[in-house]
Motif scaffolding. Structure first.
Motif, mmCIF file in Angstrom:
data_model
loop_
_atom_site.group_PDB
_atom_site.id
_atom_site.type_symbol
_atom_site.label_atom_id
_atom_site.label_comp_id
_atom_site.label_asym_id
_atom_site.label_seq_id
_atom_site.Cartn_x
_atom_site.Cartn_y
_atom_site.Cartn_z
ATOM 1 N N VAL A 34 0.853 -1.193 0.000
ATOM 2 C CA VAL A 34 0.000 0.000 0.000
ATOM 3 C C VAL A 34 0.884 1.237 0.000
ATOM 4 O O VAL A 34 1.577 1.525 0.978
ATOM 5 C CB VAL A 34 -0.951 -0.008 1.211
ATOM 6 C CG1 VAL A 34 -1.747 1.285 1.271
ATOM 7 C CG2 VAL A 34 -1.886 -1.210 1.129
ATOM 8 N N LYS A 36 0.074 4.579 -0.776
ATOM 9 C CA LYS A 36 -0.507 5.926 -0.721
ATOM 10 C C LYS A 36 0.427 6.881 0.011
ATOM 11 O O LYS A 36 1.042 6.505 1.002
ATOM 12 C CB LYS A 36 -1.871 5.886 -0.029
ATOM 13 C CG LYS A 36 -1.831 5.380 1.389
ATOM 14 C CD LYS A 36 -3.211 5.467 2.047
ATOM 15 C CE LYS A 36 -3.198 4.878 3.433
ATOM 16 N NZ LYS A 36 -4.077 3.722 3.586
ATOM 17 N N ASN A 57 -5.062 4.574 -2.747
ATOM 18 C CA ASN A 57 -6.370 5.025 -2.252
ATOM 19 C C ASN A 57 -6.911 6.248 -2.961
ATOM 20 O O ASN A 57 -8.113 6.503 -2.889
ATOM 21 C CB ASN A 57 -6.269 5.410 -0.772
ATOM 22 C CG ASN A 57 -5.897 4.258 0.116
ATOM 23 O OD1 ASN A 57 -4.871 3.609 -0.100
ATOM 24 N ND2 ASN A 57 -6.735 3.978 1.096
ATOM 25 N N ILE A 79 -7.921 0.725 -3.617
ATOM 26 C CA ILE A 79 -8.404 0.255 -2.319
ATOM 27 C C ILE A 79 -9.120 1.339 -1.520
ATOM 28 O O ILE A 79 -9.463 1.122 -0.368
ATOM 29 C CB ILE A 79 -7.241 -0.336 -1.473
ATOM 30 C CG1 ILE A 79 -6.186 0.725 -1.146
ATOM 31 C CG2 ILE A 79 -6.579 -1.520 -2.203
ATOM 32 C CD1 ILE A 79 -5.112 0.242 -0.178
ATOM 33 N N MET A 161 -13.511 -7.871 1.235
ATOM 34 C CA MET A 161 -12.473 -7.057 1.873
ATOM 35 C C MET A 161 -13.058 -6.390 3.110
ATOM 36 O O MET A 161 -14.249 -6.075 3.145
ATOM 37 C CB MET A 161 -12.011 -5.990 0.872
ATOM 38 C CG MET A 161 -10.927 -5.054 1.380
ATOM 39 S SD MET A 161 -11.533 -3.618 2.279
ATOM 40 C CE MET A 161 -10.647 -2.304 1.466
ATOM 41 N N ILE A 163 -11.874 -3.613 6.591
ATOM 42 C CA ILE A 163 -10.925 -2.829 7.400
ATOM 43 C C ILE A 163 -11.511 -2.750 8.803
ATOM 44 O O ILE A 163 -12.209 -1.796 9.130
ATOM 45 C CB ILE A 163 -10.764 -1.391 6.851
ATOM 46 C CG1 ILE A 163 -10.547 -1.387 5.341
ATOM 47 C CG2 ILE A 163 -9.631 -0.677 7.581
ATOM 48 C CD1 ILE A 163 -10.554 0.018 4.724
ATOM 49 N N MET A 202 -3.621 -5.695 7.846
ATOM 50 C CA MET A 202 -2.780 -4.545 7.574
ATOM 51 C C MET A 202 -1.521 -4.708 8.454
ATOM 52 O O MET A 202 -1.282 -5.772 8.995
ATOM 53 C CB MET A 202 -3.545 -3.250 7.843
ATOM 54 C CG MET A 202 -4.926 -3.294 7.176
ATOM 55 S SD MET A 202 -5.854 -1.765 6.894
ATOM 56 C CE MET A 202 -5.402 -0.666 8.162
ATOM 57 N N SER A 203 -0.734 -3.641 8.532
ATOM 58 C CA SER A 203 0.561 -3.790 9.219
ATOM 59 C C SER A 203 0.430 -4.343 10.638
ATOM 60 O O SER A 203 1.245 -5.155 11.069
ATOM 61 C CB SER A 203 1.276 -2.435 9.270
ATOM 62 O OG SER A 203 1.643 -2.022 7.975
ATOM 63 N N HIS A 204 -0.589 -3.893 11.378
ATOM 64 C CA HIS A 204 -0.654 -4.253 12.798
ATOM 65 C C HIS A 204 -1.399 -5.561 13.068
ATOM 66 O O HIS A 204 -1.382 -6.045 14.185
ATOM 67 C CB HIS A 204 -1.325 -3.121 13.592
ATOM 68 C CG HIS A 204 -2.767 -2.929 13.208
ATOM 69 N ND1 HIS A 204 -3.129 -2.348 12.009
ATOM 70 C CD2 HIS A 204 -3.907 -3.289 13.836
ATOM 71 C CE1 HIS A 204 -4.463 -2.333 11.942
ATOM 72 N NE2 HIS A 204 -4.942 -2.900 13.017
ATOM 73 N N ARG A 218 -2.847 -6.239 2.974
ATOM 74 C CA ARG A 218 -2.589 -4.896 2.425
ATOM 75 C C ARG A 218 -1.683 -4.152 3.410
ATOM 76 O O ARG A 218 -2.139 -3.739 4.475
ATOM 77 C CB ARG A 218 -3.915 -4.152 2.237
ATOM 78 C CG ARG A 218 -4.966 -4.911 1.405
ATOM 79 C CD ARG A 218 -6.243 -4.072 1.287
ATOM 80 N NE ARG A 218 -6.658 -3.545 2.570
ATOM 81 C CZ ARG A 218 -7.487 -4.165 3.415
ATOM 82 N NH1 ARG A 218 -8.031 -5.318 3.108
ATOM 83 N NH2 ARG A 218 -7.791 -3.614 4.569
ATOM 84 N N ILE A 219 -0.415 -3.985 3.043
ATOM 85 C CA ILE A 219 0.576 -3.510 4.013
ATOM 86 C C ILE A 219 1.199 -2.198 3.548
ATOM 87 O O ILE A 219 1.809 -2.128 2.474
ATOM 88 C CB ILE A 219 1.690 -4.559 4.200
ATOM 89 C CG1 ILE A 219 1.098 -5.937 4.517
ATOM 90 C CG2 ILE A 219 2.661 -4.107 5.292
ATOM 91 C CD1 ILE A 219 0.267 -6.022 5.774
ATOM 92 N N GLY A 220 1.073 -1.169 4.366
ATOM 93 C CA GLY A 220 1.691 0.120 4.076
ATOM 94 C C GLY A 220 2.826 0.416 5.033
ATOM 95 O O GLY A 220 4.012 0.318 4.698
ATOM 96 N N THR A 221 2.457 0.795 6.261
ATOM 97 C CA THR A 221 3.430 1.279 7.242
ATOM 98 C C THR A 221 4.616 0.326 7.447
ATOM 99 O O THR A 221 5.765 0.776 7.527
ATOM 100 C CB THR A 221 2.716 1.502 8.594
ATOM 101 O OG1 THR A 221 1.539 2.279 8.344
ATOM 102 C CG2 THR A 221 3.599 2.235 9.569
ATOM 103 N N ARG A 227 3.066 7.307 7.436
ATOM 104 C CA ARG A 227 2.650 8.284 6.429
ATOM 105 C C ARG A 227 2.517 9.644 7.088
ATOM 106 O O ARG A 227 1.944 9.755 8.161
ATOM 107 C CB ARG A 227 1.307 7.871 5.812
ATOM 108 C CG ARG A 227 1.410 6.657 4.934
ATOM 109 C CD ARG A 227 0.060 6.243 4.425
ATOM 110 N NE ARG A 227 -0.798 5.710 5.468
ATOM 111 C CZ ARG A 227 -0.824 4.426 5.838
ATOM 112 N NH1 ARG A 227 -0.058 3.540 5.245
ATOM 113 N NH2 ARG A 227 -1.627 4.042 6.791
HETATM 114 C C1 LIG Z 1 -3.679 2.626 4.252
HETATM 115 C C2 LIG Z 1 -4.388 1.321 4.045
HETATM 116 C C3 LIG Z 1 -3.777 0.091 4.313
HETATM 117 C C4 LIG Z 1 -2.378 -0.050 4.905
HETATM 118 O O1 LIG Z 1 -2.397 0.220 6.264
HETATM 119 P P1 LIG Z 1 -1.063 0.071 7.164
HETATM 120 O O2 LIG Z 1 -1.601 0.049 8.533
HETATM 121 O O3 LIG Z 1 -0.210 1.237 6.871
HETATM 122 O O4 LIG Z 1 -0.411 -1.217 6.790
HETATM 123 C C5 LIG Z 1 -4.479 -1.061 4.032
HETATM 124 N N1 LIG Z 1 -5.720 -1.016 3.498
HETATM 125 C C6 LIG Z 1 -6.346 0.133 3.247
HETATM 126 C C7 LIG Z 1 -7.710 0.115 2.676
HETATM 127 C C8 LIG Z 1 -5.700 1.344 3.509
HETATM 128 O O5 LIG Z 1 -6.357 2.494 3.262
#
Ligand SMILES: *Cc1c(COP(=O)(O)O)cnc(C)c1O
Length: 234
Positions: A34, A36, A57, A79, A161, A163, A202-204, A218-221, A227
């Motif tokens: 991820v 963004k 996103n 996403i 999906m 969140i 996600m990351s956590h 879905r991994i960002g941080t 961010r």
């Molecule tokens: C930002 C985002 C993520 C990633 O989240 P992290 O906690 O940074 O891993 C995953 N899915 C969606 C829909 C997001 O908006």
């Protein structure tokens, strides 16, 4: 902060260990990076580590990065929340959409999917956190939405999906993921839909999601660091 190659290796190890801990084949859990708010140079570094799938996103930001990275073979996933006036560009520029939560949006994506492209892969976003969350269709509406989306010619309904509300408590992390898996199974049983995708984790909380059957995390941080929304990152 660790370098991108280090972070990518760490996240891959977490995925592998979580899959093995629940008796799953790590190959069946795929990493969606991820990206963004992160500049194209960061995606390029992840590409150099073998990463091919990226999730974005915000449409304008994603299109700018796609143009900058046009020399790479990447698979783009949308996403984020979807407004009606964005569906055409999404249908034209992405391979997957994880955040479809109403029939009208799905219909537009199907109508606007260019004929030369394969069907757009779709996950339906479900609100598994009750009143705490505003995005995603309600579980009670899911069967009707899934039935409608499955009929659309230029979409391929792949799965669900979610969140969930963030939590540090492992038990609280598992419950919504298990719920999403049950909803998916019930669509298979009652509508005969063949769904192969659970986009969750996600990351956590990727370990809990993988234990409950995630096929995309879905991994960002954990890949790219925190961010900073306050300052533009490019
Ligand atoms: C930002 C985002 C993520 C990633 O989240 P992290 O906690 O940074 O891993 C995953 N899915 C969606 C829909 C997001 O908006």
């Amino acid at each position: 902060m660790s370098s991108i190659p280090e972070s990518v290796a760490k996240v891959r190890a977490r995925i592998r260990e979580a899959a093995q801990a629940s008796g799953r084949d790590p190959q069946n859990v795929r990493l969606l990076a991820v990206s963004k708010t992160k500049p194209a140079s960061v995606l390029r570094e992840a590409f150099a580590c073998g990463q091919r799938d990226f999730g974005e996103n915000y449409l304008q930001e994603a299109l700018a990065k796609q143009a900058e990275l046009a020399d790479l073979e990447l698979t783009w996933h949308f996403i984020g929340p979807i407004q009606s006036n964005k569906t055409r560009a999404i249908a034209e520029h992405f391979a997957w959409v994880h955040s479809v939560d109403r029939a009208k949006i799905a219909q537009r994506l199907s109508e606007q999917r260019p004929a030369h492209l394969p069907p757009l892969n779709i996950c339906l976003q479900v609100n598994v956190s009750g009143e705490a969350s505003k995005s995603g269709c309600e579980p009670e509406e899911l069967a009707e939405l899934a039935g409608a989306v499955a009929e659309l010619p230029n979409l391929r309904l792949r799965g669900l999906m979610a969140i969930p509300e963030p939590s540090d408590d492992p038990a609280a992390q598992h419950a919504p993921f298990a719920r999403l898996r049950e909803l998916q199974e019930s669509l298979g049983q009652h509508l005969g839909l063949d769904l192969d995708t659970l986009s969750m984790g996600m990351s956590h909380d990727l370990e809990a999601a993988i234990a409950e059957g995630a096929t995309w995390v879905r991994i960002g941080t954990a890949l790219f660091g925190a961010r900073d929304y306050g300052q533009p990152s490019r």
